[in-house]
Design a protein around this motif. Structure first.
Motif, PDB file in Angstrom:
ATOM      1  N   MET A  12      53.536  19.224 -61.084  1.00 38.55           N
ATOM      2  CA  MET A  12      52.436  19.860 -61.766  1.00 38.55           C
ATOM      3  C   MET A  12      51.328  20.111 -60.756  1.00 38.55           C
ATOM      4  O   MET A  12      50.921  19.211 -60.043  1.00 38.55           O
ATOM      5  N   LYS A  13      50.852  21.342 -60.701  1.00 37.46           N
ATOM      6  CA  LYS A  13      49.751  21.698 -59.804  1.00 37.46           C
ATOM      7  C   LYS A  13      48.546  22.094 -60.635  1.00 37.46           C
ATOM      8  O   LYS A  13      48.675  22.836 -61.604  1.00 37.46           O
ATOM      9  N   LEU A  14      47.385  21.571 -60.245  1.00 31.36           N
ATOM     10  CA  LEU A  14      46.145  21.867 -60.951  1.00 31.36           C
ATOM     11  C   LEU A  14      45.067  22.282 -59.961  1.00 31.36           C
ATOM     12  O   LEU A  14      45.078  21.835 -58.815  1.00 31.36           O
ATOM     13  N   ASN A  15      44.152  23.108 -60.423  1.00 24.27           N
ATOM     14  CA  ASN A  15      42.982  23.488 -59.638  1.00 24.27           C
ATOM     15  C   ASN A  15      41.748  22.969 -60.359  1.00 24.27           C
ATOM     16  O   ASN A  15      41.700  22.975 -61.591  1.00 24.27           O
ATOM     17  N   SER A  16      40.756  22.533 -59.590  1.00 27.46           N
ATOM     18  CA  SER A  16      39.561  21.964 -60.193  1.00 27.46           C
ATOM     19  C   SER A  16      38.343  22.287 -59.339  1.00 27.46           C
ATOM     20  O   SER A  16      38.465  22.622 -58.163  1.00 27.46           O
ATOM     21  N   LYS A  17      37.175  22.155 -59.939  1.00 28.75           N
ATOM     22  CA  LYS A  17      35.923  22.323 -59.204  1.00 28.75           C
ATOM     23  C   LYS A  17      35.331  20.971 -58.813  1.00 28.75           C
ATOM     24  O   LYS A  17      34.287  20.917 -58.187  1.00 28.75           O
ATOM     25  N   ARG A  18      36.022  19.884 -59.201  1.00 25.85           N
ATOM     26  CA  ARG A  18      35.552  18.543 -58.835  1.00 25.85           C
ATOM     27  C   ARG A  18      36.747  17.610 -58.678  1.00 25.85           C
ATOM     28  O   ARG A  18      37.800  17.840 -59.253  1.00 25.85           O
ATOM     29  N   PHE A  19      36.557  16.569 -57.888  1.00 29.52           N
ATOM     30  CA  PHE A  19      37.566  15.531 -57.732  1.00 29.52           C
ATOM     31  C   PHE A  19      37.677  14.802 -59.063  1.00 29.52           C
ATOM     32  O   PHE A  19      36.669  14.461 -59.676  1.00 29.52           O
TER      33      PHE A  19
ATOM     34  N   LYS B 205      43.252   9.173 -66.836  1.00 30.31           N
ATOM     35  CA  LYS B 205      44.342   8.340 -67.350  1.00 30.31           C
ATOM     36  C   LYS B 205      45.496   9.202 -67.851  1.00 30.31           C
ATOM     37  O   LYS B 205      46.656   8.847 -67.705  1.00 30.31           O
ATOM     38  N   SER B 206      45.188  10.361 -68.420  1.00 31.56           N
ATOM     39  CA  SER B 206      46.230  11.230 -68.985  1.00 31.56           C
ATOM     40  C   SER B 206      47.134  11.843 -67.913  1.00 31.56           C
ATOM     41  O   SER B 206      48.218  12.335 -68.225  1.00 31.56           O
ATOM     42  N   LEU B 207      46.709  11.819 -66.645  1.00 30.96           N
ATOM     43  CA  LEU B 207      47.514  12.396 -65.567  1.00 30.96           C
ATOM     44  C   LEU B 207      48.327  11.355 -64.791  1.00 30.96           C
ATOM     45  O   LEU B 207      49.146  11.712 -63.958  1.00 30.96           O
ATOM     46  N   ILE B 208      48.116  10.082 -65.085  1.00 29.00           N
ATOM     47  CA  ILE B 208      48.840   9.028 -64.369  1.00 29.00           C
ATOM     48  C   ILE B 208      50.330   9.133 -64.672  1.00 29.00           C
ATOM     49  O   ILE B 208      50.738   9.252 -65.817  1.00 29.00           O
ATOM     50  N   GLY B 209      51.129   9.114 -63.605  1.00 27.80           N
ATOM     51  CA  GLY B 209      52.579   9.173 -63.750  1.00 27.80           C
ATOM     52  C   GLY B 209      53.144  10.578 -63.833  1.00 27.80           C
ATOM     53  O   GLY B 209      54.349  10.762 -63.941  1.00 27.80           O
ATOM     54  N   LYS B 210      52.294  11.595 -63.760  1.00 23.74           N
ATOM     55  CA  LYS B 210      52.767  12.980 -63.872  1.00 23.74           C
ATOM     56  C   LYS B 210      52.923  13.660 -62.519  1.00 23.74           C
ATOM     57  O   LYS B 210      53.269  14.828 -62.448  1.00 23.74           O
ATOM     58  N   ASN B 211      52.658  12.917 -61.445  1.00 27.61           N
ATOM     59  CA  ASN B 211      52.813  13.433 -60.085  1.00 27.61           C
ATOM     60  C   ASN B 211      52.042  14.740 -59.881  1.00 27.61           C
ATOM     61  O   ASN B 211      52.512  15.658 -59.219  1.00 27.61           O
ATOM     62  N   ALA B 212      50.863  14.820 -60.448  1.00 27.15           N
ATOM     63  CA  ALA B 212      50.031  16.023 -60.343  1.00 27.15           C
ATOM     64  C   ALA B 212      49.465  16.164 -58.936  1.00 27.15           C
ATOM     65  O   ALA B 212      49.023  15.183 -58.324  1.00 27.15           O
ATOM     66  N   VAL B 213      49.483  17.369 -58.415  1.00 30.29           N
ATOM     67  CA  VAL B 213      48.843  17.690 -57.145  1.00 30.29           C
ATOM     68  C   VAL B 213      47.637  18.556 -57.487  1.00 30.29           C
ATOM     69  O   VAL B 213      47.775  19.620 -58.092  1.00 30.29           O
ATOM     70  N   ILE B 214      46.465  18.067 -57.123  1.00 27.88           N
ATOM     71  CA  ILE B 214      45.224  18.729 -57.510  1.00 27.88           C
ATOM     72  C   ILE B 214      44.532  19.304 -56.282  1.00 27.88           C
ATOM     73  O   ILE B 214      44.371  18.614 -55.276  1.00 27.88           O
ATOM     74  N   THR B 215      44.146  20.563 -56.378  1.00 23.81           N
ATOM     75  CA  THR B 215      43.363  21.212 -55.329  1.00 23.81           C
ATOM     76  C   THR B 215      41.951  21.389 -55.866  1.00 23.81           C
ATOM     77  O   THR B 215      41.751  21.957 -56.938  1.00 23.81           O
ATOM     78  N   VAL B 216      40.992  20.871 -55.106  1.00 23.58           N
ATOM     79  CA  VAL B 216      39.590  20.925 -55.514  1.00 23.58           C
ATOM     80  C   VAL B 216      38.832  21.891 -54.620  1.00 23.58           C
ATOM     81  O   VAL B 216      38.951  21.829 -53.397  1.00 23.58           O
ATOM     82  N   ASN B 217      38.065  22.762 -55.234  1.00 23.55           N
ATOM     83  CA  ASN B 217      37.159  23.655 -54.510  1.00 23.55           C
ATOM     84  C   ASN B 217      35.739  23.232 -54.872  1.00 23.55           C
ATOM     85  O   ASN B 217      35.227  23.601 -55.926  1.00 23.55           O
ATOM     86  N   PHE B 218      35.130  22.424 -53.997  1.00 28.02           N
ATOM     87  CA  PHE B 218      33.782  21.932 -54.259  1.00 28.02           C
ATOM     88  C   PHE B 218      32.761  23.053 -54.127  1.00 28.02           C
ATOM     89  O   PHE B 218      32.991  24.032 -53.418  1.00 28.02           O
ATOM     90  N   LYS B 219      31.624  22.892 -54.796  1.00 24.57           N
ATOM     91  CA  LYS B 219      30.597  23.925 -54.775  1.00 24.57           C
ATOM     92  C   LYS B 219      29.981  24.125 -53.388  1.00 24.57           C
ATOM     93  O   LYS B 219      29.416  25.168 -53.116  1.00 24.57           O
ATOM     94  N   ASN B 220      30.161  23.142 -52.483  1.00 27.64           N
ATOM     95  CA  ASN B 220      29.635  23.284 -51.123  1.00 27.64           C
ATOM     96  C   ASN B 220      30.612  24.018 -50.196  1.00 27.64           C
ATOM     97  O   ASN B 220      30.380  24.137 -49.006  1.00 27.64           O
TER      98      ASN B 220
END
Length: 73
Positions: A1-8, A12-27
């Protein structure tokens, strides 16, 4: 599962789902991390935080927490 986010985020709902998250911080900084690996590193700290117990998540809007930086890309 790949997710994009604006924050780190650790949820709890993502534990065990092997999610890879890419964060684009506002800076303009970007970080990619495996949610489960970061959770394991931060587990003890998170389980003692009221926000994690109450809201079942932890977020950081400006940067990756220091404890997790070495395992983030």
């Amino acid at each position: 599962m790949k997710l994009n986010s604006k924050r780190f985020v650790i949820r709890k709902s993502l534990i065990g789902k092997n999610a890879v998250i890419t964060v684009n911080f506002k800076n303009g900084k970007t970080a990619t991390y495996n949610h489960d690996k970061v959770f394991e590193v931060m587990k003890e700290k998170l389980e003692n935080m009221n926000c994690f117990q109450k809201y079942k998540s932890y977020t950081a809007s400006n940067n990756v927490p220091l404890i997790a930086r070495e395992i983030c890309e």
